[in-house]
Enzyme design. Structure first.
Site, short mmCIF file in Angstrom:
data_model
loop_
_atom_site.label_atom_id
_atom_site.label_comp_id
_atom_site.label_asym_id
_atom_site.label_seq_id
_atom_site.Cartn_x
_atom_site.Cartn_y
_atom_site.Cartn_z
N GLU A 29 9.05 16.57 15.16
CA GLU A 29 9.61 16.34 13.82
C GLU A 29 8.94 17.30 12.83
O GLU A 29 7.71 17.30 12.71
CB GLU A 29 9.36 14.89 13.40
CG GLU A 29 9.97 14.56 12.06
CD GLU A 29 9.62 13.15 11.57
OE1 GLU A 29 8.44 12.75 11.69
OE2 GLU A 29 10.52 12.47 11.06
N LYS A 37 0.89 -1.18 0.00
CA LYS A 37 0.00 0.00 0.00
C LYS A 37 0.92 1.22 0.00
O LYS A 37 1.40 1.66 1.03
CB LYS A 37 -0.88 -0.02 1.26
CG LYS A 37 -2.23 0.68 1.13
CD LYS A 37 -2.18 2.12 0.66
CE LYS A 37 -1.97 3.09 1.80
NZ LYS A 37 -1.65 4.46 1.32
N CYS A 91 13.98 10.70 7.24
CA CYS A 91 13.66 10.27 8.61
C CYS A 91 14.87 10.40 9.52
O CYS A 91 14.74 10.72 10.70
CB CYS A 91 13.14 8.85 8.62
SG CYS A 91 14.26 7.67 7.88
N GLU A 101 8.81 1.50 11.58
CA GLU A 101 9.89 2.46 11.32
C GLU A 101 9.25 3.84 11.34
O GLU A 101 8.53 4.20 10.41
CB GLU A 101 10.54 2.19 9.95
CG GLU A 101 11.12 0.80 9.78
CD GLU A 101 12.41 0.57 10.53
OE1 GLU A 101 12.93 1.53 11.14
OE2 GLU A 101 12.90 -0.56 10.52
P1 NAD Z 1 2.19 8.70 7.22
O1 NAD Z 1 2.22 8.03 8.54
O2 NAD Z 1 1.27 9.84 7.03
O3 NAD Z 1 1.83 7.67 6.07
C1 NAD Z 1 2.60 6.51 5.81
C2 NAD Z 1 1.72 5.47 5.15
O4 NAD Z 1 0.73 5.06 6.07
C3 NAD Z 1 0.97 5.96 3.91
O5 NAD Z 1 0.98 4.95 2.93
C4 NAD Z 1 -0.43 6.20 4.43
O6 NAD Z 1 -1.42 6.09 3.45
C5 NAD Z 1 -0.54 5.07 5.45
N1 NAD Z 1 -1.56 5.27 6.48
C6 NAD Z 1 -1.99 6.43 7.03
N2 NAD Z 1 -2.94 6.19 7.96
C7 NAD Z 1 -3.10 4.85 8.01
C8 NAD Z 1 -3.93 3.97 8.77
N3 NAD Z 1 -4.80 4.43 9.68
N4 NAD Z 1 -3.84 2.64 8.56
C9 NAD Z 1 -2.97 2.14 7.66
N5 NAD Z 1 -2.17 2.92 6.90
C10 NAD Z 1 -2.23 4.26 7.07
O7 NAD Z 1 3.70 9.11 6.92
P2 NAD Z 1 4.25 10.00 5.71
O8 NAD Z 1 3.80 11.41 5.95
O9 NAD Z 1 3.90 9.32 4.44
O10 NAD Z 1 5.83 9.87 5.89
C11 NAD Z 1 6.60 10.71 6.69
C12 NAD Z 1 6.94 10.04 8.01
O11 NAD Z 1 7.62 8.80 7.78
C13 NAD Z 1 7.89 10.87 8.86
O12 NAD Z 1 7.45 10.86 10.18
C14 NAD Z 1 9.22 10.12 8.74
O13 NAD Z 1 10.11 10.30 9.80
C15 NAD Z 1 8.75 8.72 8.65
N6 NAD Z 1 9.78 7.86 8.06
C16 NAD Z 1 10.44 6.99 8.89
C17 NAD Z 1 11.45 6.18 8.36
C18 NAD Z 1 12.18 5.20 9.24
O14 NAD Z 1 12.83 4.33 8.70
N7 NAD Z 1 12.09 5.29 10.55
C19 NAD Z 1 11.78 6.27 7.01
C20 NAD Z 1 11.10 7.18 6.21
C21 NAD Z 1 10.08 7.96 6.74
#
Ligand code: NAD
Length: 502
Positions: free
Chosen positions: A395, A188, A297, A263
């Site tokens: 963040e 997804k 991240c 993550e």
């Molecule tokens: P997000 O949490 O908004 O979305 C990530 C994914 O989750 C998307 O595909 C979204 O559609 C899905 N999602 C959202 N709500 C959901 C739910 N209720 N159930 C299931 N899936 C759901 O994150 P983002 O804005 O896309 O990405 C940025 C974030 O990702 C930042 O906080 C960043 O630090 C983090 N990140 C972490 C790492 C790591 O390895 N720790 C790597 C990259 C990004």
């Protein structure tokens, strides 16, 4: 040399309305719903994307389960590994299409996406090699009575939920170990970066994997994502994204007792002692926060510079901020491009307003006039920051660096650990004992001494505290993507209690 216009042509050649990929076929969503995918560079519509929901996840789960019980599950490991290497080869063959497409979709500079796409093929090759050579069990001999041994078995259907900040690389980072260890997959992708996920589906299709082994369901997190998390036939969820989303997902998956890898977000410190190689520390610090448009991240978003070195270092930092190339993501010389989406732009902008209210001096580079339509935030440093401020604790996920000074080791360790996150950290000093001491005292999953973030695929990747649960990477991925089984074998006639025997 290719210009941004040439790159745009290459990207546009691969832009079309995005469908779902289920059971080896590109299909519309069952509901026929679509959503718009918007350009970060112009804020105009790029294309339409099929909006999957529960019905589509059900279809994908059925296909993935059938493939797991059938062709993929029964396949010999050597044949499976052949397919994983084949995917890597095909990614390499398509770099020239994938990198411009990813930049066009996300606003990430082409110099970054080109590297990230080649990291993607490495992910597949690496896991082909790891599974073939390192997915091994253990054996325990108990005198002449028992031999007990362990094996790794694939778990079943893996649900992979990914963010938009390095979409193609992060998707493959999960897909490669999931498939190589023998699972089938439903991906997804993030709704703001759908394009390259479908290109990957095309590549996997071309590689000839049995149908149903790999599926892509686009859609919103609250619908497609949540259905995937709750689905009874999906045994595990590997999630990368925001901390708050991670905790929501864990709640939603609790009834189905889902296995999770999380993550999550970060607010990582970079600590620069007075004896550091200042020029290299400056290179690493500016790259660590401003590359990836600040949407990284593991970005070093909190700088602690020793007070004796602060004045000179901050002056040099300002000079770098003034000179960073802000531009068209498709231009090879661009170092910082536009943020992914207008909503994210507004969030980052609101943090900059908050920084002023909280008492920071905001120092910024500039945005060339012709890019004003895009979601550009220029490289920004927040001076006079301190730990009572939200802009230091939270963040921001943009090109924004909070700058603070420190007096001694004890103080800086305390400050470095004073956020809820614990993803990465960076320590700069020529005193090797101090380097180790400070690094080990920082509560983070990963730490670099005298270096920017340089990945070694063999090492565990993941965060402590609110930055994550579990580790991916290296053979650590086997803990998550496989079920370990122990087989106890009696070698002789050990004693068995004889209940009821007369
Ligand atoms: P997000 O949490 O908004 O979305 C990530 C994914 O989750 C998307 O595909 C979204 O559609 C899905 N999602 C959202 N709500 C959901 C739910 N209720 N159930 C299931 N899936 C759901 O994150 P983002 O804005 O896309 O990405 C940025 C974030 O990702 C930042 O906080 C960043 O630090 C983090 N990140 C972490 C790492 C790591 O390895 N720790 C790597 C990259 C990004």
């Amino acid at each position: 040399m290719e210009t941004a216009a040439d790159m745009k042509q290459k990207a546009l050649a691969n832009v079309y309305d995005v469908q779902l990929y289920i059971d080896g076929q590109f299909v519309d969503a069952e509901s026929n719903q679509q959503f718009d995918n918007i350009s970060p560079f112009t804020n105009e519509k790029i294309n339409s994307v099929a909006a999957g929901s529960k019905e589509d996840i059900d279809k994908a789960a059925k296909a993935a389960k059938t493939a797991f019980k059938g062709a993929w599950g029964k396949m010999k490991q050597s044949e499976r590994i052949y397919y994983i290497n084949r995917i890597a080869d095909l990614i390499d063959e398509h770099i020239e299409e994938l990198a411009p497409l990813e930049s066009y979709d996300t606003g990430l500079p082409i110099s970054i996406t080109t590297k990230m796409v080649s990291r993607a093929s490495q992910n597949f090759r690496f896991y082909a090699e790891m599974v073939a050579s390192r997915m091994v069990g253990e054996a325990y001999q108990v005198d002449d009575e028992f031999l007990n041994y362990t094996i790794h078995k694939p778990v079943g259907v893996a649900g992979l939920i990914t963010p938009w900040n390095a979409p193609f690389m992060l998707e493959t980072w999960k897909i490669a170990p999931a498939l190589a260890t023998g699972n089938t997959v439903i991906l997804k992708p993030a709704e703001w970066s759908p394009l390259t996920a479908n290109k990957l589906a095309e590549i996997i299709d071309k590689a000839g994997l049995p149908k149903g082994v790999f599926n892509v369901v686009h859609g919103y997190g609250e619908t497609a994502g949540a259905s995937l998390v709750q689905h009874e036939e999906v045994q595990l969820i590997s999630f990368t994204g925001e901390t708050t989303t991670g905790s929501e997902i864990m709640k939603n998956g609790a009834d189905a007792l889902k296995r999770f890898s999380m993550e999550l977000g970060g607010k990582s410190p970079i600590i620069i002692f007075e004896d550091a190689d200042m020029e290299r520390a400056l290179d690493a610090c500016t790259w660590g926060i401003f590359s990836f448009n600040g949407e990284r991240c593991t970005a070093n978003s909190r700088l602690y510079i020793h007070e004796d070195a602060a004045e000179k270092f901050i002056a040099a930092l300002k000079e770098r901020v003034d000179n960073i190339q802000v531009g068209d993501p498709l231009d090879k010389s661009t170092q910082v491009g536009p943020l992914i989406h207008i909503d994210h732009y507004k969030t980052v902008k609101s943090y900059l307003n908050l920084a002023v209210k909280e008492g920071c001096e905001v120092y910024q580079g500039s945005i060339p006039e012709q890019f004003m339509r895009g979601n550009y935030i220029p490289p920004t440093i927040l001076l006079n920051a301190d730990h009572s401020m939200q802009v230091v604790q939270e963040e921001i996920f943009g090109p924004v660096l909070a700058v603070m000074t420190f007096r001694d080791e004890e103080e800086v360790i305390e400050l470095a650990n004073d956020t809820r996150y614990g993803l990465a950290g960076y320590v700069w000093t020529k005193d090797i004992q101090r380097g180790h001491r400070v690094s080990q005292a920082i509560d983070s999953g990963m730490l670099w001494i005298n270096s920017q973030n340089v990945r070694d695929l063999r090492t565990p990747f993941g965060g402590a505290r609110h930055s994550g649960i579990g580790r991916e990477g290296g053979y650590y991925a086997f803990d998550f993507y496989t079920e370990m089984q122990v087989i106890h074998v009696a070698l002789g006639d050990h004693r068995i209690p004889q209940f009821g025997k007369k």
